[in-house]
Motif scaffolding. Sequence first.
Motif, PDB file in Angstrom:
ATOM      1  N   SER A 115      30.180  58.712  10.875  1.00 45.87           N
ATOM      2  CA  SER A 115      31.650  58.704  11.640  1.00 45.87           C
ATOM      3  C   SER A 115      31.402  58.787  12.871  1.00 45.87           C
ATOM      4  O   SER A 115      32.149  58.279  13.969  1.00 45.87           O
ATOM      5  CB  SER A 115      32.421  59.697  10.936  1.00 45.87           C
ATOM      6  N   GLY A 174      28.900  57.366  14.533  1.00 49.97           N
ATOM      7  CA  GLY A 174      28.000  56.280  14.964  1.00 49.97           C
ATOM      8  C   GLY A 174      26.473  56.063  14.642  1.00 49.97           C
ATOM      9  O   GLY A 174      25.927  55.432  15.215  1.00 49.97           O
ATOM     10  N   TYR A 221      39.524  56.413   5.866  1.00 54.59           N
ATOM     11  CA  TYR A 221      38.007  56.064   5.598  1.00 54.59           C
ATOM     12  C   TYR A 221      37.861  54.284   5.725  1.00 54.59           C
ATOM     13  O   TYR A 221      36.798  54.109   6.080  1.00 54.59           O
ATOM     14  CB  TYR A 221      37.551  56.483   3.956  1.00 54.59           C
ATOM     15  N   ASN A 235      37.823  53.327   9.287  1.00 54.45           N
ATOM     16  CA  ASN A 235      36.564  53.827  10.058  1.00 54.45           C
ATOM     17  C   ASN A 235      35.231  53.058   9.268  1.00 54.45           C
ATOM     18  O   ASN A 235      34.140  53.229   9.789  1.00 54.45           O
ATOM     19  CB  ASN A 235      36.143  55.464   9.863  1.00 54.45           C
ATOM     20  N   LEU A 267      34.078  53.732   6.502  1.00 54.34           N
ATOM     21  CA  LEU A 267      33.280  54.301   5.712  1.00 54.34           C
ATOM     22  C   LEU A 267      33.531  53.922   3.999  1.00 54.34           C
ATOM     23  O   LEU A 267      32.991  54.366   3.120  1.00 54.34           O
ATOM     24  CB  LEU A 267      33.695  55.993   5.720  1.00 54.34           C
ATOM     25  N   GLU A 268      34.546  52.921   3.853  1.00 54.48           N
ATOM     26  CA  GLU A 268      34.930  52.591   2.647  1.00 54.48           C
ATOM     27  C   GLU A 268      34.935  51.027   2.725  1.00 54.48           C
ATOM     28  O   GLU A 268      35.472  50.507   3.614  1.00 54.48           O
ATOM     29  CB  GLU A 268      36.320  53.135   2.006  1.00 54.48           C
ATOM     30  N   ASN A 272      28.233  50.731  13.500  1.00 50.25           N
ATOM     31  CA  ASN A 272      27.932  52.002  14.326  1.00 50.25           C
ATOM     32  C   ASN A 272      28.179  52.088  15.504  1.00 50.25           C
ATOM     33  O   ASN A 272      28.680  53.027  16.067  1.00 50.25           O
ATOM     34  CB  ASN A 272      26.190  51.994  14.329  1.00 50.25           C
ATOM     35  N   ARG A 314      32.410  52.560  15.475  1.00 53.16           N
ATOM     36  CA  ARG A 314      32.717  53.815  14.944  1.00 53.16           C
ATOM     37  C   ARG A 314      32.517  54.776  16.091  1.00 53.16           C
ATOM     38  O   ARG A 314      33.236  55.961  16.421  1.00 53.16           O
ATOM     39  CB  ARG A 314      31.662  54.538  13.989  1.00 53.16           C
ATOM     40  N   MET A 348      36.262  61.037  13.971  1.00 53.61           N
ATOM     41  CA  MET A 348      37.087  61.360  12.857  1.00 53.61           C
ATOM     42  C   MET A 348      36.608  62.844  12.476  1.00 53.61           C
ATOM     43  O   MET A 348      35.729  63.394  12.487  1.00 53.61           O
ATOM     44  CB  MET A 348      36.374  60.668  11.657  1.00 53.61           C
TER      45      MET A 348
END
Lengths: 220, 240
Positions: free
Chosen positions: A127, A129, B45, B48, B50-51, B73, B76, B81
Amino acid sequence: MFDYNFHWRPVLKSLPDLLEASLVTLQVAVLSMIIGIIIGLFLSIIKLKAKGPLQWFASCWIELARNTPALFQLFFFGFGLGALGIHLTPFFIVLAGLTFNNAGYLAENFRGGFNAVPETQMKAARSLGMNLWQAYTRILVPQVLKIVYYPMTNQFVWAVLMSSLGMLVGFRELSGETQFFASKTYRIFEYFAAAAIIYYLMVKLILFVSRVLATRLFRY
Amino acid sequence: MIKIQELQKYFGQLHVLRGIDLQVEKGEVLSVIGASGSGKSTLLYCINGLEQIQGGTITVDGVKVHDKGTDLNNLRQSMGMVFQQWNSFPHLTAIENVALAPRIVKKKTKSEAIEIAKNQLVHVGLEDKLNVYPSELSGGQQQRLAIARALAMDPQYMLFDEATSALDPELVGEVLETMRLLAEEGMTMICVTHEMGFARDVSDRVAFFHDGIIEEIDTAKNIFENPKSELTKKFLSKVR
């Protein structure tokens, strides 16, 4: 009491040679640990995350390393590869054999270590990066190495002791050197007793250094 | 601006998010409330990246989060978060926790990164804990550390996933105070929260999640004083 006269003089005379050979032992053990840790990390991550042939490869490696005699593993890199026309020097036979064994055992330790680090650590790293490589090298692996530090020390000790198998593929580490002098002088008991003491002291030294290192490395 | 359209998310057979449409403007503070398991955290999630998602789109400043070509990358970095279980990195000191990502992700020099980290730790009131390991910090301090760590990347948005739910009651206040401060500074925030007081006082809008959809979304005032949906009324009567 029993009919044997001890003769320690020849042992004392060749002590410098034995000590020099014990440095060779240490050298091959340390190298096999460093490479074994790196390969072991990759194997454990592959086994945890990858699918298909890659995972199969890692599983095979781990299974063979853990479930066959270390001596056979050494013989494979010596006589096995030799039969295929690949001739390694005794040093590289032992290095390859020990590394193969270390990597297999360590991979299982690391796998436990990775499972012990909360999954959310990876999420937190990503998160921010960080890419996958950064998340592993900066966040996960340092924590895993702490968790498996003492099992890793055990493996190091084991590597030092296992390297004595090198004697059987013509490697002049401590055992090989001991064997050489023992058969030259027929003072077999004395030489191997001396070598055993040197092994014992080496292991004690390793345990001491690793304990000191732990307090410096892991301050949290 | 974060724009979510027709978002669908499954965990296996479980249909967690069932068509979410949501837009968060710059500078806005949105609180997301609702029962556990209603899909609130999953939404964060997904935003972001992440999911993975199974349908719809999420765009952040015009970039589609789940497009194959998207540099996640990079994206984000614009979204900080903060997690329920604070997730400080235990092997790094407070200042190292905060300085790491600026240094290795943003490629700042070491001294620049340290400077950024120091400022952010002062910002969240941890100036006397710079060289302390997380294990020596309280839960509230660790959560503020996590906020500082996210802020150090200079994000455009902050996503809070139940940032106070895992804290002892007496530590909730200090974290909410830090979040309130951020809101006052004009940070765009999406806060999944069970703190109704915070949602009412700090947010511009409140979204009530029920069973994977947004049952009702309105200004904080309207949601709390004059909810339209029966489900919202029922939920609020239970938590108050």
